[in-house]
Design a protein around this motif. Structure first.
Motif, PDB file in Angstrom:
ATOM      1  N   VAL A  36      -0.015  -7.658   9.986  1.00  0.00           N
ATOM      2  CA  VAL A  36       0.256  -6.396  10.885  1.00  0.00           C
ATOM      3  C   VAL A  36       0.186  -5.545  10.085  1.00  0.00           C
ATOM      4  N   ASP A  37       1.958  -5.797   9.547  1.00  0.00           N
ATOM      5  CA  ASP A  37       2.421  -4.941   9.136  1.00  0.00           C
ATOM      6  C   ASP A  37       2.505  -3.807   7.922  1.00  0.00           C
ATOM      7  N   ILE A  38       1.241  -4.500   7.531  1.00  0.00           N
ATOM      8  CA  ILE A  38       0.754  -3.878   6.170  1.00  0.00           C
ATOM      9  C   ILE A  38      -0.308  -2.975   6.843  1.00  0.00           C
ATOM     10  N   LEU A  39      -0.809  -3.554   7.575  1.00  0.00           N
ATOM     11  CA  LEU A  39      -2.364  -2.515   8.481  1.00  0.00           C
ATOM     12  C   LEU A  39      -2.128  -1.997   9.393  1.00  0.00           C
ATOM     13  N   ALA A  40      -1.113  -1.792   9.964  1.00  0.00           N
ATOM     14  CA  ALA A  40      -0.716  -0.533  10.936  1.00  0.00           C
ATOM     15  C   ALA A  40       0.270   0.610   9.008  1.00  0.00           C
ATOM     16  N   GLY A  41       1.002  -0.272   8.614  1.00  0.00           N
ATOM     17  CA  GLY A  41       1.471   0.987   7.593  1.00  0.00           C
ATOM     18  C   GLY A  41       0.187   1.762   7.347  1.00  0.00           C
ATOM     19  N   LEU A  42      -1.076   1.128   6.498  1.00  0.00           N
ATOM     20  CA  LEU A  42      -2.260   2.072   6.108  1.00  0.00           C
ATOM     21  C   LEU A  42      -3.014   2.781   6.789  1.00  0.00           C
ATOM     22  N   LEU A  43      -3.141   2.136   8.051  1.00  0.00           N
ATOM     23  CA  LEU A  43      -3.684   3.367   9.055  1.00  0.00           C
ATOM     24  C   LEU A  43      -2.673   3.927   9.560  1.00  0.00           C
ATOM     25  N   ARG A  44      -1.586   4.649   9.831  1.00  0.00           N
ATOM     26  CA  ARG A  44      -0.546   5.766   9.508  1.00  0.00           C
ATOM     27  C   ARG A  44      -0.874   6.201   8.370  1.00  0.00           C
ATOM     28  N   LEU A  45      -0.722   5.633   6.918  1.00  0.00           N
ATOM     29  CA  LEU A  45      -0.423   6.732   5.878  1.00  0.00           C
ATOM     30  C   LEU A  45      -2.637   7.094   6.064  1.00  0.00           C
ATOM     31  N   ILE A  46      -3.245   6.213   6.030  1.00  0.00           N
ATOM     32  CA  ILE A  46      -4.883   7.204   6.150  1.00  0.00           C
ATOM     33  C   ILE A  46      -4.729   8.600   6.871  1.00  0.00           C
TER      34      ILE A  46
END
Length: 144
Positions: free
Chosen positions: A106-116
């Motif tokens: 969840v932490d990595i997915l949330a970070g990816l979504l913010r990044l993109i």
């Protein structure tokens, strides 16, 4: 900030469809777990729901017991391919997240979504000419 080993970065993906792109990214993480079962689960999920939110990006993902640990891979396909993105546009940047740990996932997915969401990040990833440049882009951008 996302941590990713250069060995998990593919500057020029060779795949031409969902299965071959997913397999190519998975193969950068040989010790992640049962690759065939993970591949099958990702492809099955993609048949039900697109994993390409748009803006030229796909985030392929798996959370489950076939993974031994958590891993992240990224690949670039400069000519783009149809990946059934929600916005109908080609996909150029592919992330693959595999995990057996819900919290990390969840932490990595949330970070990816913010990044993109950041147009400059997407543009810089496409302009990168080496794995080390991609690594630097991902590791220096805030994801909080």
């Amino acid at each position: 900030m996302l941590q990713i080993p250069e060995s998990n970065i593919i500057l020029n993906l060779k795949g031409t469809d969902k299965a071959s792109i997913t397999r190519e990214l998975l193969e950068t993480m040989q010790h992640i777990g049962d690759i065939e079962s993970i591949l099958e689960a990702i492809l099955a999920r993609n048949r039900v729901m697109s994993q390409a939110p748009g803006r030229g990006v796909a985030i392929l993902r798996y959370l489950g017991t076939h993974a031994r640990t958590t891993g992240l891979a990224v690949g670039i396909k400069r000519e783009g391919i149809n990946f059934d993105a929600l916005d109908g546009r080609p996909v150029y940047i592919f992330f693959l997240l595999v995990s057996n740990d819900r919290s990390k996932y969840v932490d990595i997915l949330a970070g990816l979504l913010r990044l993109i969401q950041q147009p400059t990040v997407r543009l810089n990833l496409l302009r990168a000419r080496s794995e080390s440049q991609i690594k630097k882009i991902l590791e220096t951008q805030p994801t909080q």
